[in-house]
Design an enzyme around this catalytic site. Structure first.
Site, PDB file in Angstrom:
ATOM      1  N   ASP A   1     -27.928  37.522  19.635  1.00 14.20           N
ATOM      2  CA  ASP A   1     -26.566  37.958  19.980  1.00 14.20           C
ATOM      3  C   ASP A   1     -26.733  39.133  20.942  1.00 14.20           C
ATOM      4  O   ASP A   1     -27.848  39.643  21.122  1.00 14.20           O
ATOM      5  CB  ASP A   1     -25.845  38.392  18.694  1.00 14.20           C
ATOM      6  CG  ASP A   1     -24.444  38.933  18.968  1.00 14.20           C
ATOM      7  OD1 ASP A   1     -23.677  38.269  19.691  1.00 14.20           O
ATOM      8  OD2 ASP A   1     -24.117  40.031  18.489  1.00 14.20           O
ATOM      9  N   SER A   2     -25.632  39.580  21.524  1.00 12.86           N
ATOM     10  CA  SER A   2     -25.701  40.774  22.372  1.00 12.86           C
ATOM     11  C   SER A   2     -26.076  42.008  21.556  1.00 12.86           C
ATOM     12  O   SER A   2     -26.467  43.027  22.121  1.00 12.86           O
ATOM     13  CB  SER A   2     -24.339  41.010  23.024  1.00 12.86           C
ATOM     14  OG  SER A   2     -23.377  41.263  22.017  1.00 12.86           O
TER      15      SER A   2
ATOM     16  N   GLU B   1     -21.132  48.226  17.171  1.00  8.73           N
ATOM     17  CA  GLU B   1     -22.527  48.557  17.527  1.00  8.73           C
ATOM     18  C   GLU B   1     -22.866  49.993  17.140  1.00  8.73           C
ATOM     19  O   GLU B   1     -23.998  50.304  16.784  1.00  8.73           O
ATOM     20  CB  GLU B   1     -22.750  48.388  19.039  1.00  8.73           C
ATOM     21  CG  GLU B   1     -22.817  46.955  19.499  1.00  8.73           C
ATOM     22  CD  GLU B   1     -24.038  46.205  18.980  1.00  8.73           C
ATOM     23  OE1 GLU B   1     -25.155  46.728  19.093  1.00  8.73           O
ATOM     24  OE2 GLU B   1     -23.855  45.099  18.442  1.00  8.73           O
TER      25      GLU B   1
ATOM     26  N   CYS C   1     -23.496  33.935  18.908  1.00  8.34           N
ATOM     27  CA  CYS C   1     -22.606  34.726  19.749  1.00  8.34           C
ATOM     28  C   CYS C   1     -21.648  33.761  20.452  1.00  8.34           C
ATOM     29  O   CYS C   1     -22.104  32.811  21.100  1.00  8.34           O
ATOM     30  CB  CYS C   1     -23.469  35.459  20.777  1.00  8.34           C
ATOM     31  SG  CYS C   1     -22.556  36.281  22.077  1.00  8.34           S
TER      32      CYS C   1
ATOM     33  N   CYS D   1     -15.386  36.149  17.589  1.00  6.90           N
ATOM     34  CA  CYS D   1     -16.545  36.926  18.052  1.00  6.90           C
ATOM     35  C   CYS D   1     -17.337  37.251  16.801  1.00  6.90           C
ATOM     36  O   CYS D   1     -16.752  37.664  15.787  1.00  6.90           O
ATOM     37  CB  CYS D   1     -16.076  38.207  18.736  1.00  6.90           C
ATOM     38  SG  CYS D   1     -17.394  39.427  19.012  1.00  6.90           S
TER      39      CYS D   1
ATOM     40  N   HIS E   1     -19.182  39.600  16.002  1.00 11.44           N
ATOM     41  CA  HIS E   1     -19.150  40.997  15.546  1.00 11.44           C
ATOM     42  C   HIS E   1     -18.005  41.247  14.540  1.00 11.44           C
ATOM     43  O   HIS E   1     -18.139  42.081  13.648  1.00 11.44           O
ATOM     44  CB  HIS E   1     -18.942  41.955  16.726  1.00 11.44           C
ATOM     45  CG  HIS E   1     -20.180  42.287  17.484  1.00 11.44           C
ATOM     46  ND1 HIS E   1     -20.806  41.399  18.333  1.00 11.44           N
ATOM     47  CD2 HIS E   1     -20.914  43.441  17.537  1.00 11.44           C
ATOM     48  CE1 HIS E   1     -21.864  41.979  18.880  1.00 11.44           C
ATOM     49  NE2 HIS E   1     -21.964  43.216  18.418  1.00 11.44           N
TER      50      HIS E   1
HETATM   51  N1  DGL Z   1     -20.849  38.823  19.158  1.00  9.79           N
HETATM   52  C1  DGL Z   1     -20.575  38.297  20.427  1.00  9.79           C
HETATM   53  C2  DGL Z   1     -19.569  37.193  20.475  1.00  9.79           C
HETATM   54  O1  DGL Z   1     -19.457  36.473  19.502  1.00  9.79           O
HETATM   55  C3  DGL Z   1     -20.744  39.201  21.602  1.00  9.79           C
HETATM   56  C4  DGL Z   1     -19.642  40.104  21.961  1.00  9.79           C
HETATM   57  C5  DGL Z   1     -20.009  40.903  23.196  1.00  9.79           C
HETATM   58  O2  DGL Z   1     -21.167  41.222  23.383  1.00  9.79           O
HETATM   59  O3  DGL Z   1     -19.080  41.194  23.962  1.00  9.79           O
HETATM   60  O4  DGL Z   1     -18.897  36.952  21.455  1.00  9.79           O
END
Ligand code: DGL
Length: 276
Positions: free
Chosen positions: A21-22, A163, A84, A195, A197
């Site tokens: 993931d990011s 984060e 992600c 998302c 996150h």
């Molecule tokens: N967790 C990610 C997603 O599901 C990344 C969000 C991001 O880095 O902007 O999109």
């Protein structure tokens, strides 16, 4: 663009499953996979040096996805979960074309589940702008939203708060209130967390939505899909479990570690710095 050789993977069910993931968001998918597949060894890569993905171009995210997949492949990954939504939107098909023969499992906002669950057929989707304006997401809506009113809300700034470990602070709450308000005004009864996150703070989001709104994400269905794919390809690890999990970050691993520990509820967890 990064060159990745698809020959580093040792065959065999004991090889690890890679997740990326990011940043820390994909841990919500890894946690679901851990519950369903406790014997699997896992690698988790947080691309923290390039977080967030959701406000960047699809081209940039494709480049990162290939580089990170190359890293996971070099560490022996037998399958990769693109944990992600933004990277799945931008890069999943590209990864499958670039690394044929390697199993990729992606994620997408839980619109299909929302279609089943919603009683008043009004749903809201929170996500990054990269996910919500993408072609994959449009096709998902074309195929699974007939008869439903779908309200999408691109959210800025929330990934950065998560984060930073700011799960419950005032800034996080105000971002949530601002982005939930337009959806609540439409009378939605189901909210899709599009998302990975956002499920980190699912309980807080649900509390702001109130008891009449069901808040859903795709951690469990993605973990079940991973299980099906490993089973179908004869790569399910027979154990003995529990499998080990190794964590990597492309950013400051010491800064990332407390946030990973908090999410995984594991005070012993360590994070190694890795460039990809
Ligand atoms: N967790 C990610 C997603 O599901 C990344 C969000 C991001 O880095 O902007 O999109």
């Amino acid at each position: 663009m990064t060159q990745v050789k698809n020959d580093a993977r040792p065959d065999g069910p004991t090889a690890p499953v890679g997740f990326f993931d990011s940043g820390v968001g994909g841990l919500t998918v890894l946690q679901a996979a851990r519950r369903i597949l406790p014997r699997e060894n896992m690698l988790y890569f947080a691309d923290s040096a390039h977080c967030p993905y959701g406000s960047k171009s699809a081209d940039f995210v494709r480049g990162r996805a290939l580089a990170v997949s190359g890293f996971l492949l070099e560490r022996g990954a037998k399958a990769i979960v693109v944990a992600c939504n933004s990277a799945s939107e931008a890069a999943l098909e590209f990864l499958r074309r670039s690394l044929p023969g390697l199993e990729f499992v992606g994620v997408e906002p839980a619109v299909k589940m929302a279609q089943r669950l919603s009683r008043n057929k009004k749903i809201g989707v929170l996500g990054t702008s990269l996910t919500l304006k993408g072609g994959r997401f449009s096709r998902l809506l074309e195929n699974f939203s007939s008869g439903m009113e779908v309200y999408t809300q691109p959210v800025a700034g929330l990934v950065e708060r998560i984060e930073a470990g700011g799960f419950a602070d005032r800034r996080t709450r105000s971002i949530l209130e601002k982005n939930l308000r337009p959806l609540l005004e439409k009378g939605i009864d189901t909210l899709v967390l599009g998302c990975t996150h956002y499920p980190v703070i699912k309980e807080r989001i649900a509390a702001l939505c109130g008891p009449r709104i069901e808040v859903i994400d795709t951690g469990e269905p993605v973990a079940r899909q991973l299980r099906r794919r490993l089973l179908a390809t004869g790569q399910l690890n027979p154990g003995p479990g529990p499998g080990r999990i190794d964590y990597f970050s492309s950013g400051d691993a010491r800064a990332a570690a407390p946030v990973l520990r908090a999410i995984m509820a594991d005070p012993e967890l360590t994070v190694s710095h890795a460039s990809a």
